[in-house]
Enzyme design. Structure first.
Site, mmCIF file in Angstrom:
data_model
loop_
_atom_site.group_PDB
_atom_site.id
_atom_site.type_symbol
_atom_site.label_atom_id
_atom_site.label_comp_id
_atom_site.label_asym_id
_atom_site.label_seq_id
_atom_site.Cartn_x
_atom_site.Cartn_y
_atom_site.Cartn_z
ATOM 1 N N LYS A 64 40.926 31.004 45.896
ATOM 2 C CA LYS A 64 41.020 31.295 44.691
ATOM 3 C C LYS A 64 42.366 31.217 44.334
ATOM 4 C CE LYS A 64 36.467 32.925 43.954
ATOM 5 N NZ LYS A 64 35.452 34.222 43.952
ATOM 6 N N GLN A 108 36.116 40.727 43.924
ATOM 7 C CA GLN A 108 35.171 40.006 44.727
ATOM 8 C C GLN A 108 34.140 40.756 45.211
ATOM 9 O OE1 GLN A 108 35.721 36.708 45.204
ATOM 10 N NE2 GLN A 108 33.889 36.366 46.671
ATOM 11 N N ASP A 131 34.384 36.098 35.714
ATOM 12 C CA ASP A 131 33.157 35.910 36.591
ATOM 13 C C ASP A 131 31.995 35.823 35.753
ATOM 14 O OD1 ASP A 131 33.629 35.482 39.229
ATOM 15 O OD2 ASP A 131 34.087 37.601 39.619
HETATM 16 N N1 GUN Z 1 30.743 36.666 45.644
HETATM 17 C C1 GUN Z 1 30.094 35.855 45.887
HETATM 18 N N2 GUN Z 1 30.271 34.723 44.616
HETATM 19 C C2 GUN Z 1 31.217 35.466 43.970
HETATM 20 C C3 GUN Z 1 31.620 35.108 42.610
HETATM 21 O O1 GUN Z 1 31.599 34.025 42.269
HETATM 22 N N3 GUN Z 1 32.559 36.032 42.126
HETATM 23 C C4 GUN Z 1 32.743 37.104 42.706
HETATM 24 N N4 GUN Z 1 33.545 38.140 42.004
HETATM 25 N N5 GUN Z 1 32.220 37.637 43.718
HETATM 26 C C5 GUN Z 1 31.293 36.692 44.561
#
Ligand code: GUN
Length: 313
Positions: A64, A108, A131
């Site tokens: 990311k 995350q 998100d």
């Molecule tokens: N864990 C798995 N997928 C995601 C996501 O799209 N965003 C976040 N913050 N954590 C995740």
């Protein structure tokens, strides 16, 4: 590739190239970022918070941040110990909420057991929740219509929908089966498909006759987190298959040593004999998730600068 109607006759599935589509979205994001920098002297910025040592999470946040940099989006990276107290994490989120140089906050998931994930997510300012996990953003998606335009949509379902809309001529009235009921993928995906006027069924680990339900689907979204569970027997001839799964499995390498590889929730080879279109893993939904996160971040920066959203979802 041109949009097409879902068709019935058998042939090997076309591959839906999420990697290429995501690159196109990132190019747009970069363009939108540069415009904002030039016109408003605002540089979109994403705060990325990683707690603990989960290997998959480490890889995801690394990707990311790297992709953000390629789009000229700034990042602020925070790596916290797995033993961190909830109060300390909430304090960091609060600081980021109040930092006017930050437009998006990503914590995350999953978080360590001592931390209440919902509490952390709902502490993020709704306007920085790129998100789309905050209860208010989830509510806006659930209500749909004009509310949806204000929401941030979770990145994996959004990426999956963009791939579908690119390749399927008309989603209205299609039977869509979403496999999995998570807050991150299954639930928001089902709501997005309802908004597109699909007839949506959500199946999960307790569903009876799950294969037969899936065999009615024009569109399958596989998000159950079980390696290669869905094969040709689960599919109607000509179904469109979006594989959200990212599972690491052990393999024996040619030299006899132990190795591993990433596979989806769909048995790609088997499913390809029956599907009309299918996303590969890797190279399908995964890159779209990151591209949509960056898109949401730039949208947030535009909103903070008092501008209209650069693109419609
Ligand atoms: N864990 C798995 N997928 C995601 C996501 O799209 N965003 C976040 N913050 N954590 C995740």
């Amino acid at each position: 590739m041109a949009k097409r109607a879902i068709r019935g006759e058998a042939k090997m599935a076309d591959i839906i190239d999420g990697k290429a589509f995501a690159a196109k979205i990132r190019a747009e994001v970069k363009n939108d970022t540069e415009k904002l920098i030039n016109e408003k002297q605002v540089n979109p910025c994403l705060a990325v918070v990683l707690v603990g040592e989960n290997p998959a999470s480490k890889v995801y946040v690394g990707q990311k941040s790297k992709m953000a940099a390629e789009c000229n989006i700034k990042t602020k990276d925070f790596k916290l110990d797995s033993s961190i107290a909830q109060e300390t994490l909430l304090k960091l989120v609060d600081e980021l909420n109040n930092d006017s140089s930050v437009h998006g906050i990503l914590v995350q998931l999953p978080l360590p057991k001592q931390i209440d994930e919902r509490k952390v997510i709902d502490t993020i300012t709704v306007e920085k929740d790129v998100d789309g996990f905050h209860a208010i953003n989830a509510g806006r998606l659930s209500i749909g219509g004009a509310m949806l335009k204000k929401a941030f949509i979770p990145c994996t379902p959004l990426g999956s929908l963009l791939l579908l809309k690119d390749r399927v001529e008309d989603l209205r009235g299609k039977n869509a089966v979403v496999i999995g009921r998570s807050n991150i993928v299954g639930k928001p995906m089902s709501q997005l498909l309802i908004e597109e006027s699909c007839t949506v069924t959500v199946v999960h680990s307790k569903t009876k006759n799950i294969e037969q339900v899936c065999a009615q689907a024009d569109i399958i979204i596989a998000a159950i987190g079980r390696a290669e569970m869905i094969d040709a027997n689960w599919l109607k001839e000509g179904a469109v298959v979006i594989d959200v799964g990212i599972n690491r499995i052990s393999i024996k390498k040619e030299d006899g040593s132990e190795g591993s590889k990433i596979v989806g929730d769909v048995d790609f080879e088997s499913a390809s004999t029956k599907a009309s279109m299918i996303t590969p893993v890797p190279g399908g939904v995964g890159p779209m998730t990151i591209a949509c996160l960056l898109r949401n971040t730039v949208t947030s920066a535009y909103r903070f600068a008092g501008l209209d959203d650069p693109r419609e979802n």
